[in-house]
Motif scaffolding. Structure first.
Motif, PDB file in Angstrom:
ATOM      1  N   UNK A  42     -33.821   2.746 -10.786  1.00  0.00           N
ATOM      2  CA  UNK A  42     -34.369   3.821 -11.067  1.00  0.00           C
ATOM      3  C   UNK A  42     -33.116   4.328  -9.918  1.00  0.00           C
ATOM      4  N   UNK A  43     -31.835   4.806 -10.228  1.00  0.00           N
ATOM      5  CA  UNK A  43     -30.683   5.106  -9.689  1.00  0.00           C
ATOM      6  C   UNK A  43     -31.007   6.766  -9.191  1.00  0.00           C
ATOM      7  N   UNK A  44     -32.112   7.820  -9.833  1.00  0.00           N
ATOM      8  CA  UNK A  44     -31.828   8.675  -9.576  1.00  0.00           C
ATOM      9  C   UNK A  44     -33.748   9.096  -8.330  1.00  0.00           C
ATOM     10  N   UNK A  56     -22.317   6.627  -3.266  1.00  0.00           N
ATOM     11  CA  UNK A  56     -23.438   7.078  -1.925  1.00  0.00           C
ATOM     12  C   UNK A  56     -24.165   7.755  -2.518  1.00  0.00           C
ATOM     13  N   UNK A  57     -24.434   8.204  -3.418  1.00  0.00           N
ATOM     14  CA  UNK A  57     -25.358   9.298  -3.717  1.00  0.00           C
ATOM     15  C   UNK A  57     -25.660   8.132  -5.267  1.00  0.00           C
ATOM     16  N   UNK A  58     -25.406   6.849  -5.483  1.00  0.00           N
ATOM     17  CA  UNK A  58     -26.235   6.379  -6.453  1.00  0.00           C
ATOM     18  C   UNK A  58     -25.522   6.654  -8.500  1.00  0.00           C
ATOM     19  N   UNK A  59     -24.330   7.076  -8.193  1.00  0.00           N
ATOM     20  CA  UNK A  59     -23.627   7.253  -9.259  1.00  0.00           C
ATOM     21  C   UNK A  59     -22.988   6.067  -9.742  1.00  0.00           C
ATOM     22  N   UNK A  60     -22.279   6.093 -10.675  1.00  0.00           N
ATOM     23  CA  UNK A  60     -21.560   3.808 -11.221  1.00  0.00           C
ATOM     24  C   UNK A  60     -21.090   4.580 -12.048  1.00  0.00           C
ATOM     25  N   UNK A  61     -19.910   4.012 -11.565  1.00  0.00           N
ATOM     26  CA  UNK A  61     -18.894   4.165 -13.178  1.00  0.00           C
ATOM     27  C   UNK A  61     -17.878   2.532 -13.102  1.00  0.00           C
ATOM     28  N   UNK A 101     -29.996   7.126 -18.678  1.00  0.00           N
ATOM     29  CA  UNK A 101     -31.267   8.228 -17.532  1.00  0.00           C
ATOM     30  C   UNK A 101     -30.250   7.717 -16.277  1.00  0.00           C
ATOM     31  N   UNK A 102     -29.086   6.595 -16.285  1.00  0.00           N
ATOM     32  CA  UNK A 102     -28.441   6.350 -14.495  1.00  0.00           C
ATOM     33  C   UNK A 102     -29.785   5.726 -14.155  1.00  0.00           C
ATOM     34  N   UNK A 103     -30.171   5.014 -14.872  1.00  0.00           N
ATOM     35  CA  UNK A 103     -31.432   3.077 -14.702  1.00  0.00           C
ATOM     36  C   UNK A 103     -30.154   1.788 -14.502  1.00  0.00           C
ATOM     37  N   UNK A 141     -26.046   1.433 -21.875  1.00  0.00           N
ATOM     38  CA  UNK A 141     -24.678   2.589 -22.476  1.00  0.00           C
ATOM     39  C   UNK A 141     -23.672   1.321 -22.422  1.00  0.00           C
ATOM     40  N   UNK A 142     -23.602   0.961 -21.061  1.00  0.00           N
ATOM     41  CA  UNK A 142     -22.924   0.342 -20.359  1.00  0.00           C
ATOM     42  C   UNK A 142     -23.235  -1.332 -19.651  1.00  0.00           C
TER      43      UNK A 142
END
Length: 202
Positions: free
Chosen positions: A15-17, A87-92, A151-153, A178-179
């Motif tokens: 859970x990256x949130x 650094x804030x757990x966003x993924x690209x 959901x950013x998991x 989704x990616x």
């Protein structure tokens, strides 16, 4: 352990949130070009969960793709799709570029693997267009992958049964990704979760 699209998979859902969660990339002690076992890396870093990384050459101990650690590119490769963690757990996901010039601005950690399995929830397999030529990649193999849900998991996925890349893509999509990108597989396939090896490295 579950079945996704009929394929038996091991999956850890991150859970990256959650601000307490931190994702990191680990290279061998001494840096790129050195050798260290998966077990030794685990003892040294003590993660809650871990999975195999990118492809590498056994003879030269060099990764095939780019690696970014603590905001610094520690290795330059030129193959596949990169997964970038801020650094804030966003993924690209950074697509393959024939000129090998990916932009890692804002990336705390990044790993270049591939090929890309999913983009926007659709299967987008094009390994040769991403620079992959090794015939072993196109045969059924045990495999690992990273997937991201809406959901950013983050999904850490390992499959021990030999499967095709297309099977892996279908399994990730069935799990809600989704990616997604494939990582190293074969005897390198490994997963660690809370003190145990659901999948033991060869």
């Amino acid at each position: 352990y579950k079945r996704a699209a009929g394929i038996p998979v091991h999956v850890v859902t991150v859970n990256l949130n959650d601000p307490e969660v931190r994702v990191a990339l680990v290279v061998a002690a001494g840096g790129v070009g050195k050798s260290e076992s998966f077990r030794s890396m685990l003892r040294r870093t003590r993660p809650a969960a871990a999975i195999t990384g990118t492809y590498f050459g056994l003879a030269i101990l060099q990764p095939a793709g780019d690696l970014v650690v603590d905001g610094n590119r520690v290795h330059r490769g030129c193959i596949g799709t990169a997964v970038c963690f801020t650094a804030d757990n966003m993924v690209f996901f950074r697509p393959h570029r024939p000129d090998c010039k990916k932009n890692y601005e804002g990336c705390q950690f990044a790993i270049e693997g591939g090929p890309r399995l999913l983009a926007g929830g659709e299967v987008v397999l094009a390994p040769r267009a991403e620079g992959f030529r090794d015939r072993a990649l196109f045969r059924p193999n045990p495999r690992t992958a990273l997937g991201l849900t809406a959901q950013n998991k983050l999904l850490l996925v390992a499959v021990t049964r030999p499967i095709y890349l297309s099977d892996l893509a279908r399994a990730l999509r069935a799990m809600g990704a989704v990616d997604a990108v494939s990582l190293d597989g074969g005897s390198s396939t490994a997963m660690w979760y809370r003190g145990k090896f659901p999948v033991t490295p060869g």
